[in-house]
Design an enzyme around this catalytic site. Sequence first.
Site, PDB file in Angstrom:
ATOM      1  CD  GLU A  56      41.342  35.719  39.988  1.00  0.00           C
ATOM      2  OE1 GLU A  56      41.425  36.160  38.823  1.00  0.00           O
ATOM      3  OE2 GLU A  56      42.082  34.824  40.429  1.00  0.00           O
ATOM      4  CB  CYS A  87      48.066  36.813  39.929  1.00  0.00           C
ATOM      5  SG  CYS A  87      47.323  38.444  39.680  1.00  0.00           S
ATOM      6  CB  CYS A  90      43.929  38.975  41.741  1.00  0.00           C
ATOM      7  SG  CYS A  90      43.644  39.335  40.000  1.00  0.00           S
TER       8      CYS A  90
HETATM    9  N1  THU Z   1      44.555  34.782  35.159  1.00  0.00           N
HETATM   10  C1  THU Z   1      43.378  35.079  35.778  1.00  0.00           C
HETATM   11  O1  THU Z   1      42.458  35.635  35.158  1.00  0.00           O
HETATM   12  N2  THU Z   1      43.243  34.770  37.089  1.00  0.00           N
HETATM   13  C2  THU Z   1      44.153  34.063  37.824  1.00  0.00           C
HETATM   14  O2  THU Z   1      43.903  33.762  38.978  1.00  0.00           O
HETATM   15  C3  THU Z   1      45.431  33.663  37.202  1.00  0.00           C
HETATM   16  C4  THU Z   1      45.687  34.195  35.843  1.00  0.00           C
HETATM   17  C5  THU Z   1      44.684  35.064  33.727  1.00  0.00           C
HETATM   18  C6  THU Z   1      45.580  36.188  33.340  1.00  0.00           C
HETATM   19  C7  THU Z   1      45.952  35.801  31.916  1.00  0.00           C
HETATM   20  O3  THU Z   1      44.944  36.242  31.031  1.00  0.00           O
HETATM   21  C8  THU Z   1      45.931  34.288  31.937  1.00  0.00           C
HETATM   22  O4  THU Z   1      45.193  33.913  33.076  1.00  0.00           O
HETATM   23  C9  THU Z   1      47.304  33.636  31.979  1.00  0.00           C
HETATM   24  O5  THU Z   1      48.041  34.160  33.040  1.00  0.00           O
END
Ligand code: THU
Length: 131
Positions: A56, A87, A90
């Site tokens: 995101e 998260c 984000c």
């Molecule tokens: N992650 C995202 O890219 N977006 C989300 O909404 C949740 C988590 C990624 C971060 C990390 O590379 C992996 O997912 C595990 O947390």
Amino acid sequence: MPTTTLLLDAARAARLNAHAPFSKFKVGAALQTEDGKVITGCNVENATYGLTLCAERVAMFKAISEGHRRFVRVAVVADTEAPTPPCGACRQILWELGGDLEVILGNLVAEKGRYWLRELLPVPFDARLLG
Ligand code: THU
């Protein structure tokens, strides 16, 4: 204007570029601008772990760097049955740079849920509070 299906498919395509050698958890995001453009992102991990950027934020920073300023929705996709919501970090970045976006969650085959960002970040800190 892009359909929800198109936005989810753009996030699915971006997910294929994810650099996630540590978690193996690949995520794609697709941000829709007010004028209907779609800017995508994927998560990019790092050996220190903490410098990882989520899909995101990559999408939002790409969009800002390309001159976009007004956004209406974002799709987030992972290969899981349960949806993957943004998260906390984000949520903050999306709120500050995108406002009250519609957040569409999905997996590789289906839409799994819709929220307004204000529901996911109900008491936000933002520039209005800086005085
Ligand atoms: N992650 C995202 O890219 N977006 C989300 O909404 C949740 C988590 C990624 C971060 C990390 O590379 C992996 O997912 C595990 O947390």
